[in-house]
Design a protein around this motif. Structure first.
Motif, short mmCIF file in Angstrom:
data_model
loop_
_atom_site.label_atom_id
_atom_site.label_comp_id
_atom_site.label_asym_id
_atom_site.label_seq_id
_atom_site.Cartn_x
_atom_site.Cartn_y
_atom_site.Cartn_z
N GLN A 174 0.82 -1.20 0.00
CA GLN A 174 0.00 0.00 0.00
C GLN A 174 0.86 1.26 0.00
O GLN A 174 0.60 2.20 -0.76
N MET A 175 1.91 1.28 0.83
CA MET A 175 2.75 2.50 0.90
C MET A 175 3.47 2.76 -0.42
O MET A 175 3.56 3.91 -0.87
N VAL A 176 3.97 1.71 -1.03
CA VAL A 176 4.67 1.89 -2.30
C VAL A 176 3.66 2.22 -3.40
O VAL A 176 3.88 3.12 -4.22
N GLY A 177 2.56 1.48 -3.43
CA GLY A 177 1.56 1.70 -4.48
C GLY A 177 0.96 3.08 -4.45
O GLY A 177 0.71 3.68 -5.50
N GLU A 178 0.74 3.62 -3.24
CA GLU A 178 0.17 4.96 -3.11
C GLU A 178 1.23 6.03 -2.98
O GLU A 178 0.92 7.19 -2.77
N VAL A 205 7.80 -0.22 -10.31
CA VAL A 205 8.29 0.97 -9.63
C VAL A 205 9.82 1.03 -9.74
O VAL A 205 10.50 0.02 -9.59
N ASP A 206 10.34 2.22 -9.99
CA ASP A 206 11.79 2.40 -10.00
C ASP A 206 12.30 2.18 -8.58
O ASP A 206 11.86 2.85 -7.64
N PRO A 266 11.62 1.64 -2.20
CA PRO A 266 11.42 0.38 -2.93
C PRO A 266 12.62 -0.56 -2.85
O PRO A 266 12.45 -1.76 -2.64
N ASP A 267 13.81 -0.03 -3.00
CA ASP A 267 15.00 -0.88 -2.93
C ASP A 267 15.12 -1.50 -1.53
O ASP A 267 15.38 -2.71 -1.39
N PHE A 268 14.94 -0.67 -0.51
CA PHE A 268 15.04 -1.17 0.87
C PHE A 268 13.97 -2.22 1.15
O PHE A 268 14.26 -3.30 1.68
#
Length: 256
Positions: free
Chosen positions: A57-61, A105-106, A121-123
């Motif tokens: 949710q956090m990444v998507g939003e 996502v990048d 995202p990487d973390f």
């Protein structure tokens, strides 16, 4: 650097969840989990599934920073009486959700940031991959099932612990901070040729992959070292040289 790419880490979340779901088929989910003594297996599975959904949710939003307020990952005490037939599909769904959300996502985007300057995202791709690996171990240990993991995955699990978990623990745990000013711990894997040094002599831990003069050294298979760092096992069978007391205090403070 770790041994897995961003895309591979997301695939690991899916594959490890699938292995977990296969392992719990027909199991009694009310049994306690030795590694997480406050939770039953039912509650551990809910924790993992909610962690996947929280990050998705956090990444998507595209939250700029992490928001713990809506995470259900640590509020699982109410979950009892569920079956593997119910939870299995739910876990698979959550793993697919985080993977599908994060793939386009990048990995370098500054969203869902936990540590200033570190792309979320990487973390989180690495954190959730190894969260899933460790909790599969927890579940299999509770059920008495054999646990195996690919050597490259184990290599990356140790890499993540050394480069991320160590500083998280020192940021959050007063008991860990009390170790500062003590000595130097050296870790060497006998199967993946990794060396790590944790220098506690300063005002903050310094973790490097160099071999420095140490107070205590630990040698053994990579997954055995990982499990000792996560306090899933003791140091039996590991080769310990030097200040065993410092190692014991360090491991005791590293509960995560």
């Amino acid at each position: 650097m770790g041994s897995l790419s961003y895309q591979e880490r997301l695939a690991i979340i899916v594959s490890e969840t699938s292995l977990l779901v296969t392992g719990i088929e027909g199991a009694d989910l009310s049994i306690p989990v030795p590694a997480t003594p406050n939770w039953t297996l039912n509650q551990l599975l809910r924790h993992l599934g909610y962690a996947h959904r929280w990050i998705a949710q956090m990444v998507g939003e595209r939250f700029p920073e992490i928001d713990r307020s809506f995470s259900k990952a640590h509020s699982v005490s109410e979950y009892t009486g569920e079956t593997a037939a119910e939870l299995g599909p739910w876990l698979i769904e959550g793993a697919a959700l985080i993977s599908d959300t994060m793939l386009p996502v990048d990995r370098r985007e500054m969203i869902a940031v936990l540590r200033p300057g570190e792309p979320g995202p990487d973390f989180w791709s690495r954190r959730m991959a190894h969260e899933t690996v460790i909790h599969r171990w927890d579940a299999f240990d509770a059920l008495g099932l054999p646990f195996e993991v690919d050597e490259r995955v184990a290599h990356d699990t140790l890499y993540e612990w050394m480069t991320a978990i160590a500083w998280i623990i020192f940021d959050l745990r007063p008991a860990a901070a009390e170790l500062l000013g003590s000595g130097v711990l050296h870790f060497e894997t006998t199967d993946t040729a990794q060396t790590w040094t944790v220098d506690l002599r300063g005002s903050a831990p310094r973790v490097t992959d160099d071999e420095e003069k140490w107070s205590v050294a630990v040698r053994g298979p990579v997954m055995d070292i990982v499990l000792a760092l996560y306090q899933r096992r003791g140091t039996e069978g590991l080769e310990v040289t030097g200040d065993a007391g410092l190692l014991a205090k360090f491991l005791d403070a590293m509960r995560f």
